[in-house]
Design a protein around this motif. Sequence first.
Motif, short mmCIF file in Angstrom:
data_model
loop_
_atom_site.label_atom_id
_atom_site.label_comp_id
_atom_site.label_asym_id
_atom_site.label_seq_id
_atom_site.Cartn_x
_atom_site.Cartn_y
_atom_site.Cartn_z
N TRP A 156 -24.90 0.24 -3.57
CA TRP A 156 -23.62 0.63 -2.99
C TRP A 156 -23.57 0.28 -1.51
O TRP A 156 -24.59 0.32 -0.83
N GLY A 157 -22.37 0.01 -1.04
CA GLY A 157 -22.13 -0.04 0.38
C GLY A 157 -21.83 1.35 0.91
O GLY A 157 -21.76 2.33 0.15
N ARG A 158 -21.62 1.44 2.22
CA ARG A 158 -21.37 2.74 2.85
C ARG A 158 -19.89 3.08 2.94
O ARG A 158 -19.53 4.19 3.32
N GLY A 159 -19.04 2.14 2.65
CA GLY A 159 -17.61 2.42 2.59
C GLY A 159 -16.85 2.05 3.85
O GLY A 159 -17.41 1.93 4.94
N THR A 160 -15.55 1.89 3.67
CA THR A 160 -14.63 1.64 4.78
C THR A 160 -13.36 2.44 4.53
O THR A 160 -12.86 2.49 3.40
N GLN A 161 -12.84 3.07 5.57
CA GLN A 161 -11.70 3.97 5.44
C GLN A 161 -10.39 3.20 5.43
O GLN A 161 -10.15 2.34 6.29
N VAL A 162 -9.55 3.55 4.47
CA VAL A 162 -8.17 3.02 4.41
C VAL A 162 -7.23 4.22 4.46
O VAL A 162 -7.34 5.14 3.65
N THR A 163 -6.33 4.19 5.42
CA THR A 163 -5.35 5.26 5.57
C THR A 163 -3.96 4.66 5.54
O THR A 163 -3.65 3.74 6.30
N VAL A 164 -3.13 5.17 4.64
CA VAL A 164 -1.75 4.69 4.51
C VAL A 164 -0.83 5.87 4.81
O VAL A 164 -0.78 6.85 4.06
N SER A 165 -0.11 5.76 5.90
CA SER A 165 0.72 6.87 6.33
C SER A 165 1.85 6.36 7.20
O SER A 165 1.69 5.41 7.97
N SER A 166 3.00 7.03 7.08
CA SER A 166 4.13 6.69 7.93
C SER A 166 4.13 7.57 9.18
O SER A 166 4.99 7.43 10.03
N LEU A 173 0.82 -1.20 0.00
CA LEU A 173 0.00 0.00 0.00
C LEU A 173 0.86 1.26 0.00
O LEU A 173 1.96 1.29 0.57
N LYS A 174 0.33 2.28 -0.66
CA LYS A 174 1.03 3.55 -0.80
C LYS A 174 0.16 4.66 -0.21
O LYS A 174 -1.07 4.52 -0.14
N PRO A 175 0.75 5.77 0.18
CA PRO A 175 -0.06 6.87 0.72
C PRO A 175 -1.17 7.32 -0.23
O PRO A 175 -2.26 7.70 0.23
N GLU A 176 -0.93 7.23 -1.52
CA GLU A 176 -1.96 7.64 -2.48
C GLU A 176 -3.14 6.67 -2.56
O GLU A 176 -4.13 6.95 -3.25
N ASP A 177 -3.04 5.54 -1.87
CA ASP A 177 -4.18 4.62 -1.78
C ASP A 177 -5.15 5.03 -0.68
O ASP A 177 -6.22 4.42 -0.54
N THR A 178 -4.79 6.03 0.09
CA THR A 178 -5.67 6.49 1.17
C THR A 178 -6.99 6.99 0.60
O THR A 178 -7.01 7.86 -0.27
N ALA A 179 -8.08 6.42 1.10
CA ALA A 179 -9.41 6.77 0.59
C ALA A 179 -10.46 5.99 1.36
O ALA A 179 -10.13 5.06 2.13
N VAL A 180 -11.70 6.35 1.14
CA VAL A 180 -12.81 5.50 1.55
C VAL A 180 -13.09 4.56 0.39
O VAL A 180 -13.24 5.00 -0.75
N TYR A 181 -13.14 3.27 0.69
CA TYR A 181 -13.35 2.25 -0.33
C TYR A 181 -14.79 1.74 -0.26
O TYR A 181 -15.29 1.42 0.83
N TYR A 182 -15.41 1.66 -1.44
CA TYR A 182 -16.80 1.26 -1.55
C TYR A 182 -16.92 0.05 -2.48
O TYR A 182 -16.19 -0.04 -3.47
N CYS A 183 -17.87 -0.82 -2.21
CA CYS A 183 -18.21 -1.85 -3.19
C CYS A 183 -19.59 -1.53 -3.77
O CYS A 183 -20.44 -0.90 -3.13
N LYS A 184 -19.76 -1.97 -4.99
CA LYS A 184 -20.99 -1.71 -5.74
C LYS A 184 -21.33 -2.95 -6.53
O LYS A 184 -20.45 -3.59 -7.10
#
Length: 113
Positions: free
Chosen positions: A103-113, A85-96
């Motif tokens: 749609w789902g409501r999403g789950t947060q992914v945070t990539v940070s050092s 994973l990279k910092p630019e992958d940080t986002a709320v991820y949704y399935c559809k």
Amino acid sequence: QVQLVESGGGSVQPGESLRLSCVVSGIIFDPESIHWYRQAPGKQRDWVGFISPSGNTNYIDSVKGRFTISRDNAKNMVYLQMNNLKPEDTAVYYCKSTPSNSWGRGTQVTVSS
């Protein structure tokens, strides 16, 4: 009614992995394609990849070789395995789901050092 629920998000460091899950209910799952999208803060929601009913997959170029989508029809589940994973992958991820277009409501992914 159709319901999609994502889980598995969290905070990780660059280079680490996460596996997101999307469970689908209220519909016959097998004929559905499941798409993953993500939305970073202040940006539009972007398509990440999908899996067809037969298991074919496709991804945006920026995640090819790092992300893998799979499905378990017996459990009405779809998974998004995210490696390196990279910092630019940080986002709320949704399935559809399609063609049901839910749609789902999403789950947060945070990539940070």
